[in-house]
Design a protein around this motif. Structure first.
Motif, PDB file in Angstrom:
ATOM      1  N   GLY A   1       0.683  -1.067   0.003  1.00  0.00           N
ATOM      2  CA  GLY A   1       0.167   0.080   0.120  1.00  0.00           C
ATOM      3  C   GLY A   1       0.945   1.215  -0.127  1.00  0.00           C
ATOM      4  N   HIS A   2       0.356   2.222   0.750  1.00  0.00           N
ATOM      5  CA  HIS A   2       1.178   3.464   0.637  1.00  0.00           C
ATOM      6  C   HIS A   2       2.393   3.434   1.475  1.00  0.00           C
ATOM      7  N   TYR A   3       2.461   2.485   2.460  1.00  0.00           N
ATOM      8  CA  TYR A   3       3.630   2.465   3.318  1.00  0.00           C
ATOM      9  C   TYR A   3       4.263   1.102   2.966  1.00  0.00           C
ATOM     10  N   SER A   4       4.918   1.085   1.933  1.00  0.00           N
ATOM     11  CA  SER A   4       5.766  -0.318   1.139  1.00  0.00           C
ATOM     12  C   SER A   4       6.863  -0.515   2.391  1.00  0.00           C
ATOM     13  N   MET A   5       7.432   0.384   2.901  1.00  0.00           N
ATOM     14  CA  MET A   5       8.495   0.074   4.043  1.00  0.00           C
ATOM     15  C   MET A   5       8.097  -0.595   5.336  1.00  0.00           C
ATOM     16  N   THR A   6       6.581  -0.275   5.303  1.00  0.00           N
ATOM     17  CA  THR A   6       6.049  -1.001   6.839  1.00  0.00           C
ATOM     18  C   THR A   6       5.233  -2.307   6.532  1.00  0.00           C
ATOM     19  N   ASP A   7       4.475  -2.511   5.223  1.00  0.00           N
ATOM     20  CA  ASP A   7       3.712  -3.579   5.139  1.00  0.00           C
ATOM     21  C   ASP A   7       4.623  -4.529   4.211  1.00  0.00           C
ATOM     22  N   HIS A   8       5.534  -4.028   3.522  1.00  0.00           N
ATOM     23  CA  HIS A   8       6.469  -5.076   2.560  1.00  0.00           C
ATOM     24  C   HIS A   8       7.850  -4.586   2.954  1.00  0.00           C
ATOM     25  N   PRO A   9       8.213  -4.481   4.170  1.00  0.00           N
ATOM     26  CA  PRO A   9       9.839  -4.298   4.293  1.00  0.00           C
ATOM     27  C   PRO A   9      10.920  -5.033   3.615  1.00  0.00           C
ATOM     28  N   GLU A  10      10.736  -6.459   3.723  1.00  0.00           N
ATOM     29  CA  GLU A  10      11.807  -7.291   2.844  1.00  0.00           C
ATOM     30  C   GLU A  10      11.708  -6.791   1.374  1.00  0.00           C
ATOM     31  N   ALA A  11      10.719  -6.741   0.966  1.00  0.00           N
ATOM     32  CA  ALA A  11      10.816  -6.444  -0.400  1.00  0.00           C
ATOM     33  C   ALA A  11      11.023  -4.851  -0.975  1.00  0.00           C
ATOM     34  N   THR A  12      10.814  -4.024   0.034  1.00  0.00           N
ATOM     35  CA  THR A  12      11.288  -2.609  -0.083  1.00  0.00           C
ATOM     36  C   THR A  12      12.881  -2.671   0.076  1.00  0.00           C
ATOM     37  N   ALA A  13      13.592  -3.313   0.999  1.00  0.00           N
ATOM     38  CA  ALA A  13      15.001  -3.395   1.017  1.00  0.00           C
ATOM     39  C   ALA A  13      15.501  -4.184   0.005  1.00  0.00           C
ATOM     40  N   ALA A  14      15.009  -5.090  -0.577  1.00  0.00           N
ATOM     41  CA  ALA A  14      15.663  -5.855  -1.687  1.00  0.00           C
ATOM     42  C   ALA A  14      15.656  -4.677  -3.003  1.00  0.00           C
TER      43      ALA A  14
END
Length: 283
Positions: free
Chosen positions: A260-273
């Motif tokens: 959603g709007h907070y990618s770093m919170t709901d999908h942190p692993e994918a965001t880090a990748a």
């Protein structure tokens, strides 16, 4: 600088108030520290404290990054009363923080409202900015129609008058698929913070400001990365906005499936990748 994964709040006194931040040096699985890596500054979005990166930050530290997170004006542990809450003013705070820490160049990650901030910093202090990341950012959007502008104004008024409305947005709208385990507790803290004395002025400053400037990508010469949640409810068409940003910045685009709007919170692993290869390229 703290060589630990536990954030330690520090403060920077500026002419208009005090900015809270933390500065942590990570180490990868081989025990190699990030002393020689390009520092990364994580800037939260509108009305959010730096704790909005609480799930992404440890992943970046574990990869050996030096990570700095900063509370915006009037939010988190920063002082409350400021004359200007605009993305441009916050860009000045970021540059001042880099000077304070003796950092020659850094990668700036701007979420949502502060996407415009990292663009401004990249054009006003290009010697300080090694690269930028737009994370679910409000820049280069198609022009909104009259109905959407009216709806945004009404929602903004509700956020100013009723702090619980912000909690409703975070709980029911911003995270359409996945919510972190500490979601309820985090929202409760946010609502309490929105009710503190002086906070209404801060909220009004952010909500009524120009959070989605057009044309600020012009003049950006540093490497850029665009990261967008594929299900970001704040955009009618998230991928269209990401495409516009990527085209304007000649940047690579990464869509985070299900975020959603907070990618770093709901999908942190994918965001880090998505972020870590870019940090390596910039370094």
């Amino acid at each position: 600088m703290n060589a630990t994964t536990a954030p330690q709040t520090q403060f920077l006194q500026l002419p208009g108030g005090t900015i809270a931040f933390d500065d942590t040096l990570g180490a990868d699985s081989r025990g190699t520290s990030g002393e020689d890596s390009t520092p990364v500054v994580l800037l939260p979005g509108m009305l959010e404290p730096r704790a909005s990166f609480r799930h992404l930050r440890p992943l970046l530290l574990a990869a050996g990054q030096r990570v700095i997170t900063m509370d915006l004006r009037g939010l988190g542990e920063s002082s409350s009363a400021w004359d200007d809450y605009s993305p441009a003013a916050i860009a000045g705070d970021v540059v001042a923080l880099l000077d304070h820490l003796g950092i020659e160049r850094a990668v700036l990650v701007g979420h949502s409202y502060t996407g415009a901030t990292v663009l401004k910093a990249a054009t006003t202090a290009p010697e300080k900015v090694a690269g930028i990341v737009l994370l679910n950012a409000f820049v280069e959007q198609p022009e909104a129609g009259a109905l959407k502008r009216a709806l945004v104004h009404v929602m903004g008024s509700a956020v100013i008058a009723f702090p619980k409305f912000w909690g409703f947005y975070l709980d029911k709208v911003a995270f359409p698929t996945t919510k972190p385990a500490d979601h309820g507790e985090y929202i409760a803290r946010q609502v309490r913070a929105a009710r503190t004395p002086g906070r209404k002025r801060t909220t009004r400053g952010y909500v009524r400001g120009n959070s989605a400037p057009v044309g600020w990508t012009e003049g950006v010469r540093c490497p850029a990365l665009v990261v967008m949640g594929a299900k970001d409810p704040d955009f009618t068409d998230p991928e269209l906005v990401a495409d516009r940003q990527a085209a304007a910045l000649k940047a690579r685009k990464v869509m985070i499936d299900g975020a959603g709007h907070y990618s770093m919170t709901d999908h942190p692993e994918a965001t880090a990748a998505a972020l870590l290869p870019f940090f390596t390229e910039v370094a």
